[in-house]
Design a protein around this motif. Structure first.
Motif, PDB file in Angstrom:
ATOM      1  N   GLN A  75       0.954  -1.187  -0.154  1.00 15.41           N
ATOM      2  CA  GLN A  75       0.024   0.086   0.004  1.00 15.41           C
ATOM      3  C   GLN A  75       0.650   1.144  -0.061  1.00 15.41           C
ATOM      4  OE1 GLN A  75      -3.194  -0.241  -0.699  1.00 15.41           O
ATOM      5  NE2 GLN A  75      -3.373  -2.482  -0.171  1.00 15.41           N
ATOM      6  N   PRO A  76       0.536   2.314  -0.653  1.00 17.11           N
ATOM      7  CA  PRO A  76      -1.036   2.675  -1.133  1.00 17.11           C
ATOM      8  C   PRO A  76      -1.079   2.116  -2.521  1.00 17.11           C
ATOM      9  CG  PRO A  76       0.102   4.568  -1.457  1.00 17.11           C
ATOM     10  CD  PRO A  76       1.365   3.470  -1.066  1.00 17.11           C
ATOM     11  N   TRP A  77      -0.136   1.531  -3.133  1.00 19.53           N
ATOM     12  CA  TRP A  77      -0.135   0.942  -4.645  1.00 19.53           C
ATOM     13  C   TRP A  77      -1.423  -0.015  -4.984  1.00 19.53           C
ATOM     14  CZ3 TRP A  77       3.957   1.046  -1.626  1.00 19.53           C
ATOM     15  CH2 TRP A  77       4.724   2.164  -1.610  1.00 19.53           C
ATOM     16  N   LYS A  78      -1.238  -0.751  -4.153  1.00 18.63           N
ATOM     17  CA  LYS A  78      -2.476  -1.984  -4.284  1.00 18.63           C
ATOM     18  C   LYS A  78      -3.959  -1.285  -4.439  1.00 18.63           C
ATOM     19  CE  LYS A  78      -3.925  -6.040  -5.186  1.00 18.63           C
ATOM     20  NZ  LYS A  78      -5.372  -5.979  -5.044  1.00 18.63           N
ATOM     21  N   ALA A  79      -4.260  -0.507  -3.478  1.00 18.53           N
ATOM     22  CA  ALA A  79      -5.405   0.174  -3.260  1.00 18.53           C
ATOM     23  C   ALA A  79      -5.621   1.146  -4.627  1.00 18.53           C
ATOM     24  CB  ALA A  79      -5.578   1.058  -1.872  1.00 18.53           C
ATOM     25  N   ALA A  80      -4.610   1.890  -5.017  1.00 20.04           N
ATOM     26  CA  ALA A  80      -4.659   2.772  -6.145  1.00 20.04           C
ATOM     27  C   ALA A  80      -4.987   2.014  -7.354  1.00 20.04           C
ATOM     28  CB  ALA A  80      -3.407   3.616  -6.071  1.00 20.04           C
ATOM     29  N   PHE A  81      -4.292   0.713  -7.440  1.00 19.29           N
ATOM     30  CA  PHE A  81      -4.463  -0.073  -8.579  1.00 19.29           C
ATOM     31  C   PHE A  81      -5.940  -0.659  -8.726  1.00 19.29           C
ATOM     32  CE2 PHE A  81      -4.094  -4.049 -11.197  1.00 19.29           C
ATOM     33  CZ  PHE A  81      -3.810  -3.424 -12.441  1.00 19.29           C
ATOM     34  N   ASN A 122      -6.048  12.206   0.822  1.00 21.89           N
ATOM     35  CA  ASN A 122      -6.462  12.192  -0.610  1.00 21.89           C
ATOM     36  C   ASN A 122      -6.424  10.761  -1.403  1.00 21.89           C
ATOM     37  OD1 ASN A 122      -7.903  14.389  -0.169  1.00 21.89           O
ATOM     38  ND2 ASN A 122      -6.564  15.553  -1.675  1.00 21.89           N
ATOM     39  N   ARG A 123      -5.622   9.775  -0.780  1.00 25.39           N
ATOM     40  CA  ARG A 123      -5.174   8.666  -1.351  1.00 25.39           C
ATOM     41  C   ARG A 123      -6.380   7.651  -1.286  1.00 25.39           C
ATOM     42  NH1 ARG A 123       1.206   8.316   0.621  1.00 25.39           N
ATOM     43  NH2 ARG A 123       2.001   9.881  -1.260  1.00 25.39           N
ATOM     44  N   PRO A 124      -6.399   6.672  -2.213  1.00 25.44           N
ATOM     45  CA  PRO A 124      -5.712   6.739  -3.501  1.00 25.44           C
ATOM     46  C   PRO A 124      -6.344   7.874  -4.483  1.00 25.44           C
ATOM     47  CG  PRO A 124      -7.294   4.903  -3.642  1.00 25.44           C
ATOM     48  CD  PRO A 124      -7.108   5.512  -1.960  1.00 25.44           C
ATOM     49  N   ALA A 125      -5.408   8.460  -5.037  1.00 28.11           N
ATOM     50  CA  ALA A 125      -5.870   9.640  -5.690  1.00 28.11           C
ATOM     51  C   ALA A 125      -6.398   9.061  -7.027  1.00 28.11           C
ATOM     52  CB  ALA A 125      -4.697  10.931  -6.080  1.00 28.11           C
ATOM     53  N   GLY A 126      -7.464   9.550  -7.723  1.00 28.38           N
ATOM     54  CA  GLY A 126      -7.992   9.112  -8.959  1.00 28.38           C
ATOM     55  C   GLY A 126      -7.843  10.138  -9.906  1.00 28.38           C
ATOM     56  N   THR A 127      -8.878  10.431 -10.593  1.00 25.58           N
ATOM     57  CA  THR A 127      -8.652  11.151 -11.816  1.00 25.58           C
ATOM     58  C   THR A 127     -10.093  12.395 -11.639  1.00 25.58           C
ATOM     59  OG1 THR A 127      -9.148  11.508 -14.016  1.00 25.58           O
ATOM     60  CG2 THR A 127     -10.630   9.674 -13.124  1.00 25.58           C
ATOM     61  N   ASN A 128      -9.518  13.378 -12.272  1.00 25.53           N
ATOM     62  CA  ASN A 128     -10.412  14.701 -12.423  1.00 25.53           C
ATOM     63  C   ASN A 128     -11.104  14.791 -13.574  1.00 25.53           C
ATOM     64  OD1 ASN A 128      -8.657  15.425 -14.364  1.00 25.53           O
ATOM     65  ND2 ASN A 128      -8.262  17.490 -13.393  1.00 25.53           N
ATOM     66  N   ASN A 129     -11.299  13.573 -14.279  1.00 30.86           N
ATOM     67  CA  ASN A 129     -11.942  13.336 -15.507  1.00 30.86           C
ATOM     68  C   ASN A 129     -11.679  14.610 -16.614  1.00 30.86           C
ATOM     69  OD1 ASN A 129     -13.565  11.178 -14.281  1.00 30.86           O
ATOM     70  ND2 ASN A 129     -14.436  12.808 -13.014  1.00 30.86           N
ATOM     71  N   LEU A 130     -10.458  14.864 -16.558  1.00 28.95           N
ATOM     72  CA  LEU A 130     -10.144  15.915 -17.808  1.00 28.95           C
ATOM     73  C   LEU A 130      -8.892  15.406 -18.164  1.00 28.95           C
ATOM     74  CD1 LEU A 130     -10.962  19.465 -15.784  1.00 28.95           C
ATOM     75  CD2 LEU A 130     -12.250  18.308 -17.644  1.00 28.95           C
TER      76      LEU A 130
END
Length: 385
Positions: free
Chosen positions: A50-56, A363-371
């Motif tokens: 972690q935090p990579w597994k949660a992010a993936f 804020n982890r895991p940080a996702g996307t702002n859709n932009l």
């Protein structure tokens, strides 16, 4: 006087170009993430760390990672103010993010279905799009172009299953995207920073040293005009040709803010959402430059980025703004934009950055702002490479 201004402008551009000059040759993959960084991420995910597994897991669970996604390409993408009208704007941006998402999923899993999905999206658009139009066209081109370049770099240089329409995709980037973004913009600073992010990434993909140098010169002129440091003097710096030649014009451009402190950005008093766009692109271009052999983090760009992250982070975390800042009120919503800069300035270079650390970890895991911002925790959390 006119001759002096021309000579000064030439000197600024020359200095910026030398400082950010293109490498010989380019490193691939080398747009935002390198092979070493991707290998690090893959190893961390496989180790269930972690935090990579949660992010993936977050990435894989998103709609962007669907291997059955079909491109919603159109010939002309029309984007008005705030994407109104929205004729293909969201579709293009999200297909580009999906291609980048699939490219990352491919690298981590080695499941060729993800690579094929990324290629299908890129092929769909390269067979169709001819232009962007309406007032937001330059920004839209920058947003989508940034994601396309990241996705294409990973697929082209790590996937051995073939990409028959690679040349057509390259032509799309060269003819539809690069001529628009390379011009830059005198709008709010996040526009030009995003456009330069796209221009730098596309230039790397195309092995275009001339365009890379042009884009980096504009980026290196824009960053000091976007993030203030006390060493700038009584007023913020301006970009050549901006027309901001009086105190009143500069203050108006800085959203009416007349007190300047380290880390304040040109859009802080507009809102943190747009400020986040600017910070993200400053970070992303610096990261690509580092991969290409020129570490901007250790100089002025890094200093401005560090202060910008820290200044915005304290108020994003809830600190009450003083009366001199934005008339005592800020509009929060920075977004998932801190991982790349925090990793570079704190984890790699050892700066403390307490507020930025707290915000990033919260804020982890940080996702996307859709932009155009996507999966920063996965790619850059504690990444030493």
């Amino acid at each position: 006087m006119a001759v002096s201004r021309v000579l000064l402008l030439a000197a600024v551009i020359l200095a910026s170009t030398v400082a950010g000059a293109a490498p010989a040759p380019f490193t691939h993959p080398g747009v935002l993430v390198s092979r070493a960084q991707l290998d690090f991420v893959r190893g961390r995910v496989q180790a269930n760390a972690q935090p990579w597994k949660a992010a993936f897991d977050q990435l894989i669970a998103s709609s962007y990672a669907s291997t059955s996604r079909k491109p919603k390409a159109r010939s002309v993408v029309e984007c008005g103010p705030y994407s109104n009208p929205n004729n293909g704007c969201t579709d293009e941006r999200e297909d580009a993010i999906a291609a980048y998402t699939d490219a990352l999923a491919w690298y981590v899993t080695r499941n060729a279905a993800y690579a094929a999905a990324a290629i299908r999206l890129m092929d769909g658009w390269s067979a169709t799009i001819t232009s962007h139009t309406n007032s937001n066209a330059p920004l839209q081109t920058g947003w989508a172009g940034s994601s396309w370049a990241r996705a294409a770099e990973i697929i082209r240089y790590t996937y051995t299953g073939g990409w028959p329409q690679l040349s057509r995709f390259s032509t799309m980037l060269r003819n539809v995207y690069l001529p628009v973004v390379i011009k830059g913009s005198n709008s709010n600073g996040n526009w030009e920073l995003t456009m330069m992010e796209a221009a730098v990434g596309i230039s790397v993909f195309l092995d275009d040293k001339s365009s890379y140098d042009t884009a980096m010169a504009k980026y290196l002129a824009r960053v000091p005009a976007y993030v203030y440091l006390t060493s700038d003097g009584a007023l913020p710096k301006v970009t050549p040709g901006s027309g901001l030649n009086t105190r009143d014009k500069i203050i108006a451009y800085w959203q009416g803010q007349s007190t300047f402190v380290d880390g304040l950005t040109q859009e802080t008093c507009r809102d943190f959402v747009h400020t986040g766009y600017g910070i993200a692109s400053i970070s992303d271009v610096a990261e690509t430059s580092r991969i290409q052999g020129n570490d901007l983090y250790s100089g002025e760009v890094g200093t401005r980025l560090r202060y910008a992250l820290g200044f915005q982070a304290q108020y994003e975390l809830g600190a009450a703004p003083p009366s001199w800042l934005c008339k005592g009120s800020v509009k929060r919503g920075l977004g998932p934009v801190t991982e790349v800069g925090f990793n570079a300035m704190s984890f790699r270079l050892g700066n403390t950055m307490t507020n930025t650390r707290t915000l990033t970890e919260r804020n982890r895991p940080a996702g996307t702002n859709n932009l155009f911002v996507a999966w920063g925790t996965l790619t850059h959390a504690q990444n030493p490479n």
